[in-house]
Design a protein around this motif. Structure first.
Motif, PDB file in Angstrom:
ATOM      1  N   GLY A  20      -3.024   2.724  -7.938  1.00 27.93           N
ATOM      2  CA  GLY A  20      -1.902   2.925  -7.015  1.00 27.93           C
ATOM      3  C   GLY A  20      -0.762   1.930  -7.221  1.00 27.93           C
ATOM      4  O   GLY A  20      -0.888   0.936  -7.953  1.00 27.93           O
ATOM      5  N   SER A  22       1.757  -0.937  -6.971  1.00 25.20           N
ATOM      6  CA  SER A  22       1.676  -2.362  -6.570  1.00 25.20           C
ATOM      7  C   SER A  22       2.317  -3.204  -7.663  1.00 25.20           C
ATOM      8  O   SER A  22       2.737  -2.667  -8.697  1.00 25.20           O
ATOM      9  N   GLY A  23       2.322  -4.509  -7.436  1.00 30.48           N
ATOM     10  CA  GLY A  23       2.838  -5.410  -8.472  1.00 30.48           C
ATOM     11  C   GLY A  23       2.076  -5.266  -9.785  1.00 30.48           C
ATOM     12  O   GLY A  23       2.615  -5.547 -10.861  1.00 30.48           O
ATOM     13  N   SER A 122       7.734   5.674  -8.215  1.00 31.43           N
ATOM     14  CA  SER A 122       7.600   5.556  -6.758  1.00 31.43           C
ATOM     15  C   SER A 122       8.867   4.997  -6.128  1.00 31.43           C
ATOM     16  O   SER A 122       9.464   4.053  -6.641  1.00 31.43           O
ATOM     17  N   GLU A 147       6.271   9.656  -6.327  1.00 37.00           N
ATOM     18  CA  GLU A 147       5.654   9.469  -5.014  1.00 37.00           C
ATOM     19  C   GLU A 147       6.674   8.779  -4.120  1.00 37.00           C
ATOM     20  O   GLU A 147       7.229   7.739  -4.484  1.00 37.00           O
ATOM     21  N   ASN A 213      -0.868   5.148   3.571  1.00 41.26           N
ATOM     22  CA  ASN A 213      -0.275   3.876   3.240  1.00 41.26           C
ATOM     23  C   ASN A 213      -0.958   2.782   4.075  1.00 41.26           C
ATOM     24  O   ASN A 213      -1.402   3.038   5.189  1.00 41.26           O
ATOM     25  N   VAL A 232      -3.296  -9.166   3.214  1.00 41.97           N
ATOM     26  CA  VAL A 232      -2.451  -8.402   2.289  1.00 41.97           C
ATOM     27  C   VAL A 232      -3.298  -7.388   1.523  1.00 41.97           C
ATOM     28  O   VAL A 232      -2.870  -6.264   1.249  1.00 41.97           O
ATOM     29  N   PHE A 233      -4.527  -7.781   1.224  1.00 38.41           N
ATOM     30  CA  PHE A 233      -5.419  -6.882   0.473  1.00 38.41           C
ATOM     31  C   PHE A 233      -6.436  -6.245   1.410  1.00 38.41           C
ATOM     32  O   PHE A 233      -6.888  -6.866   2.377  1.00 38.41           O
ATOM     33  N   SER A 234      -6.801  -5.031   1.098  1.00 37.90           N
ATOM     34  CA  SER A 234      -7.791  -4.341   1.928  1.00 37.90           C
ATOM     35  C   SER A 234      -9.189  -4.859   1.606  1.00 37.90           C
ATOM     36  O   SER A 234      -9.396  -5.542   0.604  1.00 37.90           O
ATOM     37  N   SER A 260      -6.234   7.008  -0.029  1.00 39.64           N
ATOM     38  CA  SER A 260      -5.803   5.641  -0.317  1.00 39.64           C
ATOM     39  C   SER A 260      -6.205   4.708   0.816  1.00 39.64           C
ATOM     40  O   SER A 260      -6.222   5.110   1.977  1.00 39.64           O
ATOM     41  N   THR A 261      -6.472   3.502   0.476  1.00 38.98           N
ATOM     42  CA  THR A 261      -6.828   2.353   1.333  1.00 38.98           C
ATOM     43  C   THR A 261      -8.338   2.155   1.449  1.00 38.98           C
ATOM     44  O   THR A 261      -9.072   3.062   1.870  1.00 38.98           O
ATOM     45  N   HIS A 264     -12.984   0.743  -2.891  1.00 38.82           N
ATOM     46  CA  HIS A 264     -13.328  -0.416  -3.725  1.00 38.82           C
ATOM     47  C   HIS A 264     -14.515  -0.169  -4.645  1.00 38.82           C
ATOM     48  O   HIS A 264     -14.858  -1.045  -5.434  1.00 38.82           O
ATOM     49  N   GLN A 281      -6.615   6.709  -4.857  1.00 34.73           N
ATOM     50  CA  GLN A 281      -5.748   5.642  -5.367  1.00 34.73           C
ATOM     51  C   GLN A 281      -6.403   4.305  -5.025  1.00 34.73           C
ATOM     52  O   GLN A 281      -6.885   4.133  -3.907  1.00 34.73           O
ATOM     53  N   MET A 282      -6.393   3.399  -5.980  1.00 34.48           N
ATOM     54  CA  MET A 282      -7.019   2.089  -5.755  1.00 34.48           C
ATOM     55  C   MET A 282      -6.054   0.979  -6.157  1.00 34.48           C
ATOM     56  O   MET A 282      -5.398   1.079  -7.189  1.00 34.48           O
ATOM     57  N   SER A 284      -6.211  -2.839  -4.197  1.00 28.60           N
ATOM     58  CA  SER A 284      -6.719  -4.190  -3.886  1.00 28.60           C
ATOM     59  C   SER A 284      -7.877  -4.600  -4.786  1.00 28.60           C
ATOM     60  O   SER A 284      -7.983  -5.766  -5.179  1.00 28.60           O
TER      61      SER A 284
HETATM   62  C1  LIG Z   1       0.547  -6.747  -3.541  1.00 32.51           C
HETATM   63  C2  LIG Z   1       0.733  -5.285  -3.174  1.00 32.51           C
HETATM   64  C3  LIG Z   1       1.912  -4.641  -3.509  1.00 32.51           C
HETATM   65  C4  LIG Z   1       2.090  -3.321  -3.146  1.00 32.51           C
HETATM   66  N1  LIG Z   1       3.258  -2.674  -3.500  1.00 32.51           N
HETATM   67  C5  LIG Z   1       3.411  -1.365  -3.184  1.00 32.51           C
HETATM   68  C6  LIG Z   1       4.561  -0.655  -3.586  1.00 32.51           C
HETATM   69  O1  LIG Z   1       5.473  -1.179  -4.229  1.00 32.51           O
HETATM   70  N2  LIG Z   1       4.654   0.655  -3.251  1.00 32.51           N
HETATM   71  C7  LIG Z   1       3.666   1.313  -2.553  1.00 32.51           C
HETATM   72  O2  LIG Z   1       3.797   2.523  -2.294  1.00 32.51           O
HETATM   73  N3  LIG Z   1       2.564   0.665  -2.160  1.00 32.51           N
HETATM   74  C8  LIG Z   1       2.406  -0.649  -2.456  1.00 32.51           C
HETATM   75  N4  LIG Z   1       1.273  -1.288  -2.076  1.00 32.51           N
HETATM   76  C9  LIG Z   1       0.276  -0.557  -1.278  1.00 32.51           C
HETATM   77  C10 LIG Z   1      -0.811   0.035  -2.183  1.00 32.51           C
HETATM   78  O3  LIG Z   1      -0.277   1.013  -3.058  1.00 32.51           O
HETATM   79  C11 LIG Z   1      -1.916   0.698  -1.353  1.00 32.51           C
HETATM   80  O4  LIG Z   1      -1.373   1.745  -0.586  1.00 32.51           O
HETATM   81  C12 LIG Z   1      -2.598  -0.278  -0.400  1.00 32.51           C
HETATM   82  O5  LIG Z   1      -2.822  -1.536  -1.027  1.00 32.51           O
HETATM   83  C13 LIG Z   1      -3.939   0.279   0.060  1.00 32.51           C
HETATM   84  O6  LIG Z   1      -4.789   0.541  -1.038  1.00 32.51           O
HETATM   85  P1  LIG Z   1      -5.993  -0.464  -1.398  1.00 32.51           P
HETATM   86  O7  LIG Z   1      -6.848  -0.537  -0.201  1.00 32.51           O
HETATM   87  O8  LIG Z   1      -6.669   0.165  -2.578  1.00 32.51           O
HETATM   88  O9  LIG Z   1      -5.385  -1.776  -1.722  1.00 32.51           O
HETATM   89  C14 LIG Z   1       1.068  -2.622  -2.433  1.00 32.51           C
HETATM   90  C15 LIG Z   1      -0.124  -3.274  -2.141  1.00 32.51           C
HETATM   91  C16 LIG Z   1      -0.309  -4.589  -2.505  1.00 32.51           C
HETATM   92  C17 LIG Z   1      -1.596  -5.248  -2.148  1.00 32.51           C
END
Ligand SMILES: Cc1cc2nc3c(=O)[nH]c(=O)nc-3n(C[C@H](O)[C@H](O)[C@H](O)COP(=O)(O)O)c2cc1C
Length: 344
Positions: A20, A22-23, A122, A147, A213, A232-234, A260-261, A264, A281-282, A284
Motif C-alpha cells: 500500500g 506509504s513512504g 495515488s 487510487e 484508510n 503511526v503504525f498499525s 486495508s489496515t 500483518h 493492502q499492507m 506497517s
Molecule cells: C508512514 C506512513 C505513510 C503513509 N502514507 C500514505 C500515503 O501517502 N497515502 C495513503 O493513501 N496512505 C498512506 N499511509 C496509509 C497506508 O497506506 C495504510 O492505509 C495504513 O498504514 C494502514 O495499513 P497498515 O495497517 O497495513 O499499515 C501511510 C502509512 C504510513 C504508516
C-alpha cells in the motif's frame, strides 16, 4: 500447484498482495524490491491535493510582475472573454505545477520501465477543485490506475452528513472527466450510513474501494501539553473493522474491494479474502520487517490453499461474507449478546 492470480480494478495480478501507499513506495529502489519479492501490485506514495495547489500557487506568485504580464499576454492571445481567459490561465497554472511535480511523474515512468507488476498512483484529496488535471498527467506517465485517498473528517458542525458525503461523489465525477484508467477510492468509516454510501459510491463508475484508510491518531503529551500523533503504525489486531465491513458489503456493491489496515500475516490475508476482499493492502508490516517477508507469506497462503483443496483464490473468496445473511445487523447483535453474556 495452486493459482494465486486474481483481478483487481480490471488489472491482472499474480497474487492478491498489494504493497500500500506509504513512504516505502516513493523510491524506485524500493519498488524494484517490492516486485522482486513477489507483491501483486504496488501503490505509490500519495501526492497531496494541497501539494499540487501549493506548488502551482508558489510558482505563480514567485514573481508578481511577471505573473501580471503573463496574465495580460494570455488575455490578449486567448480571449477577452473571462471564461476562456480563466481556462487559459488554469492551463498556465497547471503547466507551472507540472514542472514541480515532475519527480512524481518520473517515478511513475521509471517504475513502469523497471517492474512488471501494476503501478497504481495515488492522490490524497479533500475537495473536487482544481487538481484533477494532475490525474491525467499520471495516466499519461503510464500509471495503471489511480487510487484516491479521500479522507474528510466530518467535524464541521455547520455541514450535514449528506453535504460532506457529496464531496466524495463530486471528486469522483471530476477525476473521471480527465482519465480513462481505473479509479479506486480509499475511504475511512466516518459516514452516517456507511453501507448505503459505499453502495452508492461503488455505482459511480469507480473500479474499487479500499476499506479502510487508517486515520491519524491524535494524542496529548501531558508534560508539554502538546497534541501529538500516536501509533503511526498499525498492529496485527487492527483488522477487524475492515473484516466486518468487507463481510457485510461483499457481493452487494458494484466494484472491487481492497482490504486495508492491520494486515500483518498470512492468516489475516486469508480471513479478508474469505470475507470477500479481492485483494489486500499492507504497509506497517513492511516498516517492521522488510519486503523479504513476502515470499514466505505467499508460500503460507499456498500451503493453506493446498490443505483446504482450493485451486484458486476464487474457490474460497467471499465464502464467509454476509451476502447470504438477510439481516446482518441482527446477526451481529446475536453474536454481541452471546459474547458479553458468556463472560462473567
Ligand atoms: C508512514 C506512513 C505513510 C503513509 N502514507 C500514505 C500515503 O501517502 N497515502 C495513503 O493513501 N496512505 C498512506 N499511509 C496509509 C497506508 O497506506 C495504510 O492505509 C495504513 O498504514 C494502514 O495499513 P497498515 O495497517 O497495513 O499499515 C501511510 C502509512 C504510513 C504508516
Amino acid at each position: 500447484m495452486v493459482d494465486l492470480s486474481c483481478k483487481y480494478l480490471g488489472l491482472q495480478l499474480r497474487n492478491p498482495i498489494i504493497v500500500g501507499s506509504s513512504g516505502l513506495t516513493s523510491s524506485l529502489e524500493n519498488l524494484i524490491s517490492i516486485a522482486k519479492n513477489g507483491a501483486g501490485a504496488v501503490i505509490l506514495k500519495s501526492v497531496f491535493e494541497e501539494q499540487i495547489k501549493f506548488e502551482t500557487e508558489k510558482l505563480l506568485q514567485s514573481d508578481e510582475s511577471k505573473m501580471q504580464s503573463w496574465k495580460n499576454t494570455f488575455q490578449d492571445i486567448v480571449s477577452k472573454d473571462e471564461f476562456y481567459f480563466t481556462e487559459a490561465f488554469d492551463y498556465l497554472s497547471n503547466y507551472a505545477s507540472e514542472h514541480t511535480l515532475n519527480q512524481y511523474l518520473q517515478l511513475v515512468k521509471d517504475a513502469k520501465k523497471a517492474i512488471n507488476i501494476p503501478v497504481i498512483a495515488s492522490v490524497n484529496c479533500i475537495t473536487q477543485y482544481d487538481w484533477q488535471y494532475f490525474a491525467k498527467r499520471l495516466q499519461d506517465a503510464g500509471a495503471d490506475a489511480i487510487e484516491l485517498n479521500a479522507y474528510i473528517l466530518p467535524s464541521n458542525f455547520e455541514r450535514s452528513g449528506s453535504e460532506i458525503e457529496q464531496v466524495y461523489f463530486d471528486i469522483i465525477a471530476e477525476v473521471k472527466k480527465y482519465i480513462s484508467i481505473p479509479v479506486s477510492l480509499k475511504i475511512g468509516y466516518y459516514f452516517s450510513s456507511l453501507a448505503q454510501t459505499v453502495k452508492k459510491l461503488s455505482e459511480t463508475g469507480i473500479s474499487g474501494l479500499t476499506l479502510f484508510n487508517r486515520p491519524y491518531n491524535p494524542d496529548i503529551d501531558i508534560d508539554t501539553l502538546e497534541i501529538t500523533a500516536s501509533n503511526v503504525f498499525s498492529n496485527a489486531e487492527e483488522y477487524s473493522q475492515s473484516l466486518r465491513w468487507i463481510a457485510l458489503l461483499s457481493g452487494k456493491i458494484s466494484c472491487d474491494i481492497a482490504a486495508s489496515t492491520g494486515i500483518h500475516n498470512f492468516e489475516t490475508i486469508i480471513k479478508q479474502l474469505l470475507a470477500g476482499a479481492d485483494v489486500v493492502q499492507m504497509v506497517s508490516l513492511f516498516y517492521k520487517d522488510s519486503f523479504e517477508v513476502l515470499p514466505e507469506i505467499l508460500l503460507k497462503i499456498e500451503k493453506w490453499m493446498e490443505l483446504h483443496h482450493y485451486q484458486s483464490i476464487s474457490d474460497f473468496r467471499g465464502i464467509m461474507s454476509h451476502s447470504k445473511v438477510l439481516y446482518p445487523a441482527a446477526f451481529e447483535r446475536v453474536q454481541f449478546i452471546r459474547q458479553y453474556s458468556s463472560i462473567v
